[in-house]
Scaffold this active site. Sequence first.
Site, mmCIF file in Angstrom:
data_model
loop_
_atom_site.group_PDB
_atom_site.id
_atom_site.type_symbol
_atom_site.label_atom_id
_atom_site.label_comp_id
_atom_site.label_asym_id
_atom_site.label_seq_id
_atom_site.Cartn_x
_atom_site.Cartn_y
_atom_site.Cartn_z
ATOM 1 N N ASP A 151 27.022 -15.954 -2.767
ATOM 2 C CA ASP A 151 27.835 -17.245 -4.014
ATOM 3 C C ASP A 151 27.093 -17.671 -4.599
ATOM 4 O O ASP A 151 27.484 -18.677 -5.603
ATOM 5 C CB ASP A 151 29.301 -17.054 -3.822
ATOM 6 N N ARG A 193 25.073 -25.955 6.750
ATOM 7 C CA ARG A 193 25.318 -24.025 6.265
ATOM 8 C C ARG A 193 26.160 -23.584 7.306
ATOM 9 O O ARG A 193 26.084 -23.752 8.849
ATOM 10 C CB ARG A 193 24.325 -23.280 6.151
ATOM 11 N N LEU A 194 27.510 -23.533 7.370
ATOM 12 C CA LEU A 194 28.733 -22.247 7.968
ATOM 13 C C LEU A 194 28.259 -21.306 7.641
ATOM 14 O O LEU A 194 29.470 -20.954 5.972
ATOM 15 C CB LEU A 194 30.163 -22.942 7.603
ATOM 16 N N GLY A 228 48.916 -21.558 4.067
ATOM 17 C CA GLY A 228 50.089 -21.830 2.860
ATOM 18 C C GLY A 228 50.176 -22.403 1.815
ATOM 19 O O GLY A 228 51.435 -23.218 1.114
ATOM 20 N N ASN A 250 28.789 -26.380 -1.053
ATOM 21 C CA ASN A 250 29.597 -26.058 0.209
ATOM 22 C C ASN A 250 30.617 -25.349 -0.632
ATOM 23 O O ASN A 250 31.546 -25.979 -1.626
ATOM 24 C CB ASN A 250 30.026 -27.977 0.099
ATOM 25 N N GLY A 251 31.487 -24.427 0.002
ATOM 26 C CA GLY A 251 32.085 -23.611 -0.802
ATOM 27 C C GLY A 251 32.203 -22.374 -0.791
ATOM 28 O O GLY A 251 31.705 -21.464 0.321
ATOM 29 N N GLU A 252 33.355 -21.636 -1.432
ATOM 30 C CA GLU A 252 33.747 -19.952 -1.586
ATOM 31 C C GLU A 252 34.270 -19.822 -3.095
ATOM 32 O O GLU A 252 34.876 -20.223 -3.074
ATOM 33 C CB GLU A 252 34.922 -19.500 -0.416
ATOM 34 N N CYS A 289 30.278 -25.444 4.326
ATOM 35 C CA CYS A 289 29.434 -26.341 4.569
ATOM 36 C C CYS A 289 29.399 -27.889 4.427
ATOM 37 O O CYS A 289 30.178 -28.014 3.774
ATOM 38 C CB CYS A 289 28.024 -26.224 3.444
#
Length: 637
Positions: A104, A53-54, A378, A79-81, A2
């Site tokens: 979340d 928002r995504l 990675g 904004n985040g996970e 987001c």
Amino acid sequence: MCGIGGILTGPGSPLLGDDCRLANMRDIMKHRGPDDSGSEQIPAAGVGMVHTRLSVIDLSSAGHQPMWNDDHTISIVYNGEVYNFAEIRQELENRGVTFRSRTDTEVILKGYETWGKDVVSKLNGMFAFAIWDDRIRKLWLARDRFGQKPLYYWHDPSSNVFLFASEIKAILEWPIVPRKVDPEGLNCYLALEYVPAPFTMFDGVRKLPSAHSMLVDESGIKIERYWQFTEVGSWKASRNEYKEALRTNVERAVKSHMVSDVPIGAFLSGGVDSSLVVGLMSQLTDHPVKTFSTAFDLEEGADQTAYYNADANMAEIVSREFGTDHNRCVTGLDYQVGDVLTSIVRQIDEPNANHAHLASYRLAEAARELGVTVSLGGDGGDELFGGYQRYLLTRYVGWARRAPGFMRNAALGLVERTGAPANAAPVLRRAGYGSHSPENYLVPLQIFSREDRLQMLTRGALEGLDAPLEKVRSVIAEVPTDNEVEAHMCTDLEMWIPDQNNMRSDKTSMAHSLEIRAPFLDHRLAEVAMSIPFSAKVGLRNEKKLIKEAFADLLPSAVINRPKTGWAFPVKFWLRSEFKEELDRLPDKLIATGLFSPGVKTLLQEGLSGDYRGREKVWLLLVFARWHRIYIGNPTL
């Protein structure tokens, strides 16, 4: 993923009456969240907050932001996970807390309501958020431990205005924010090719450092660190115990990072780190993982093409090993690199001269076109597992430092006359710096040296001359280890990872509404990895020896035995073709900014006729000139 933003000013401030500015702040970040958007004002408190928002977790309208608690006293934009949100939710539900969504976001909101600022220590993930607590009339902001999500702010105590956003361009939507180059940010960029926190390239605009939070009220701002490494290189165990711990934590991190309600894929370079992530992903899903790599079509001969496509070719070997749905994203002669560079510079907000942003942008574009919304990579593996040759060289520097100075000088003279052995000269030169000196970290990395900048900058710009060295000095001073190599690894994790690597990754992916996740930056894994002594992670001449051994049964032998290589880009071809005319005008463009003196002409000419490091200097200045034209608005550029 987001975009967030907002303003805190005096109650009844006329700034909050400017609905257009707040809407513009939101809309200019629409690429970060095309699925939904919201904004809200609280005039009595002097607060405005915006969000785009995504949708990744709980795709329903229950995830709309700004999100309020039940009694409408606490609001969040986020904004985040947070990968462990289900566990935190369960803990809260055991306390009697109820939820209206599966997001979340609500877990953080209810967690703050329950634990206050201590909630941040429970979060495992990537995040930047702002919480307005109307009960105490304070705004609280926080950024994740490795700065995977950006958070910028501007504060003017004289007018009592505080602005924050995921992108600087959103802050610049307010005319009260001046567009002026920061001398410290400029010198950091010229030395490092990026701008480390708290600096930005804009005077007055700052980054909230990773692993920090900020409290804002009418009395001002207070910034504090909430996390840092405490055990570095101190774990004494057997080699098998190290390998078992790494294996357990890497597997757990990859599994947790695969939680998603939307299609997920992976960026695959063919190196150890991305191959390891893809291999584990393939074990955890019942369908082929969509993977993406970059390649180049140069028409410069088979040898050159093979060199620049070494990563892409290795990625295909890995893809076949794990049965992925692989996509080779080819940049051909018809790819308008100049136009793409302009788009990237505009998107990133600050100049960043790492060539990898071109590949990241191309990969994100391809992944989104094929329906992927989340992609794993990675990032962080080199810094945690000892993947850079310069770490080995720093160890050799420590060994050379033990020899008397006259012996080092004699050896250096011999090496400079004969040119052998390779890398011996820089090791012997660096041995002259004291242990844990900031120069020993900065000198091998810097693009333009202090002497270069004295030659090329005007008096005003030279006000920030020592900012790069002082930034490194401040970071190294807080590193909890006596081992110089481990100190450099920690410094990379506090500077390079958040403000170069993650900033580039976030901005180039969010330009295409794609979320990038980095399992190796799971802080629980990072704490375990950094507790293992450097000497156990590498061999005498072998980077990443321990992690390769830990996953020897998973990684293809071609990956394990492949020497470490950097991400190669055909910059020298672009400079003599796509950018040739622009380079002819570049010295005058730079001088016209008022920041560069005529001395920049000599350095540019030396760069154009020089080696790889010379081309790095040219590219760095070219990117800066484009940034200055876009954001500072000098019509001569």
